[in-house]
Design a protein around this motif. Structure first.
Motif, PDB file in Angstrom:
ATOM      1  N   GLY A  70       0.790  -1.222   0.000  1.00 44.19           N
ATOM      2  CA  GLY A  70       0.000   0.000   0.000  1.00 44.19           C
ATOM      3  C   GLY A  70       0.822   1.272   0.000  1.00 44.19           C
ATOM      4  O   GLY A  70       0.282   2.358  -0.217  1.00 44.19           O
ATOM      5  N   CYS A  71       2.138   1.162   0.246  1.00 43.33           N
ATOM      6  CA  CYS A  71       3.023   2.326   0.275  1.00 43.33           C
ATOM      7  C   CYS A  71       4.315   2.001  -0.473  1.00 43.33           C
ATOM      8  O   CYS A  71       4.819   0.883  -0.392  1.00 43.33           O
ATOM      9  N   LEU A  72       4.837   2.989  -1.156  1.00 40.89           N
ATOM     10  CA  LEU A  72       6.080   2.830  -1.909  1.00 40.89           C
ATOM     11  C   LEU A  72       6.844   4.142  -1.859  1.00 40.89           C
ATOM     12  O   LEU A  72       6.285   5.194  -2.191  1.00 40.89           O
ATOM     13  N   LEU A 123       6.401   9.509  -1.619  1.00 34.65           N
ATOM     14  CA  LEU A 123       5.676   8.381  -1.041  1.00 34.65           C
ATOM     15  C   LEU A 123       4.398   8.197  -1.855  1.00 34.65           C
ATOM     16  O   LEU A 123       3.507   9.053  -1.830  1.00 34.65           O
ATOM     17  N   PHE A 124       4.330   7.108  -2.616  1.00 29.96           N
ATOM     18  CA  PHE A 124       3.108   6.753  -3.333  1.00 29.96           C
ATOM     19  C   PHE A 124       2.304   5.826  -2.427  1.00 29.96           C
ATOM     20  O   PHE A 124       2.845   4.859  -1.882  1.00 29.96           O
ATOM     21  N   HIS A 125       1.015   6.113  -2.262  1.00 29.92           N
ATOM     22  CA  HIS A 125       0.247   5.337  -1.293  1.00 29.92           C
ATOM     23  C   HIS A 125      -1.231   5.304  -1.657  1.00 29.92           C
ATOM     24  O   HIS A 125      -1.730   6.137  -2.406  1.00 29.92           O
ATOM     25  N   LEU A 149      -4.739   6.898  -6.253  1.00 27.62           N
ATOM     26  CA  LEU A 149      -3.317   6.720  -5.967  1.00 27.62           C
ATOM     27  C   LEU A 149      -2.819   8.087  -5.543  1.00 27.62           C
ATOM     28  O   LEU A 149      -2.923   9.064  -6.305  1.00 27.62           O
ATOM     29  N   TYR A 150      -2.325   8.169  -4.313  1.00 23.03           N
ATOM     30  CA  TYR A 150      -1.858   9.431  -3.754  1.00 23.03           C
ATOM     31  C   TYR A 150      -0.337   9.524  -3.818  1.00 23.03           C
ATOM     32  O   TYR A 150       0.360   8.506  -3.877  1.00 23.03           O
ATOM     33  N   VAL A 202      -6.781  -2.501  -4.355  1.00 26.66           N
ATOM     34  CA  VAL A 202      -6.079  -1.975  -3.190  1.00 26.66           C
ATOM     35  C   VAL A 202      -4.628  -2.477  -3.196  1.00 26.66           C
ATOM     36  O   VAL A 202      -4.370  -3.667  -3.377  1.00 26.66           O
ATOM     37  N   GLY A 203      -3.680  -1.570  -2.999  1.00 24.83           N
ATOM     38  CA  GLY A 203      -2.273  -1.957  -2.937  1.00 24.83           C
ATOM     39  C   GLY A 203      -1.705  -2.301  -4.289  1.00 24.83           C
ATOM     40  O   GLY A 203      -2.085  -1.744  -5.305  1.00 24.83           O
ATOM     41  N   ARG A 204      -0.732  -3.249  -4.258  1.00 22.68           N
ATOM     42  CA  ARG A 204      -0.033  -3.664  -5.478  1.00 22.68           C
ATOM     43  C   ARG A 204       0.630  -2.473  -6.167  1.00 22.68           C
ATOM     44  O   ARG A 204       0.761  -2.446  -7.379  1.00 22.68           O
ATOM     45  N   ILE A 205       1.046  -1.474  -5.388  1.00 20.03           N
ATOM     46  CA  ILE A 205       1.772  -0.327  -5.938  1.00 20.03           C
ATOM     47  C   ILE A 205       3.227  -0.754  -6.103  1.00 20.03           C
ATOM     48  O   ILE A 205       3.898  -1.073  -5.120  1.00 20.03           O
ATOM     49  N   THR A 206       3.695  -0.797  -7.336  1.00 18.30           N
ATOM     50  CA  THR A 206       5.032  -1.300  -7.625  1.00 18.30           C
ATOM     51  C   THR A 206       5.769  -0.335  -8.540  1.00 18.30           C
ATOM     52  O   THR A 206       5.153   0.487  -9.218  1.00 18.30           O
TER      53      THR A 206
END
Length: 200
Positions: free
Chosen positions: A4-6, A19-21, A35-36, A65-69
């Motif tokens: 959920g955070c990158l 911070l992408f979250h 996507l923030y 939800v999530g899977r931010i890569t």
């Protein structure tokens, strides 16, 4: 929220981080709507860092939800950031450069993914991308110049336990996934990818 955070360094800077979250914006459907991006400058607050922009909306859509890569751009400086639109086979890609962060497009490829909880990851070399959830493992080739995926291959497992983890071997040849207490290995170079499953 899985992945959920990158955090990524701003290209060309040693002090600014992005911070992408995301979060569960709609609990009823367990989906994200945004996507923030939040920006942190580590030179502020006597070197402890401080937030300079918060919750900037980069994508406004119904997202898994999530899977931010992310993967490094082929130029060795910039970054590609990815997330998935729920109930579709669409992947958003965002380009992070020294001059700004911009939504670079959407690509439709591979399986239609419902709302799910799993994991997505890139190989260490950044030339492959894997998405594991809902009994399906999918792997794509990656063009790090354009941020586009190609040559989708899939494997299906009947293991119905909780499916969360996915990771490539250091040489990118094998992919490992977890389902509950089980770990499976797949050979990304195999002629029959699905049949290459080994129960580790």
């Amino acid at each position: 929220v899985p992945q959920g955070c990158l955090v990524l360094p701003k290209p060309g800077s040693t002090n600014v981080y992005y911070l992408f979250h995301g979060t569960v914006d709609d609990p009823a459907t367990t989906t994200a709507h945004y996507l923030y991006m939040t920006t942190v400058d580590m030179t502020l607050n006597d070197g402890l860092g401080a937030v300079v922009t918060k919750n900037q909306v980069i994508i406004n859509d119904t997202l898994n939800v999530g899977r931010i890569t992310a993967v490094r751009h082929a130029n060795g400086r910039d970054w590609w950031v990815f997330c998935h639109k729920v109930d579709t086979n669409m992947y958003y890609r965002v380009l992070v450069t020294p001059y700004g962060v911009l939504q670079a497009g959407v690509q439709s490829i591979g399986l239609v993914r419902p709302r799910d909880f799993g994991q997505a990851c890139f190989s260490p070399a950044g030339d492959r991308f894997a998405y594991w959830a809902y009994n399906y493992l999918e792997v794509f080739d990656v063009d790090r110049c354009t941020g586009l995926f190609s040559n989708a291959i899939q494997a299906h497992t009947t293991d119905t336990l909780v499916q969360i983890g996915a990771a490539f071997s250091p040489n990118g040849h094998y992919i490992y996934i977890t389902a509950g207490t089980n770990v499976y290995q797949y050979d990304a170079e195999a002629v029959d990818f699905s049949a290459s499953q080994v129960h580790v």
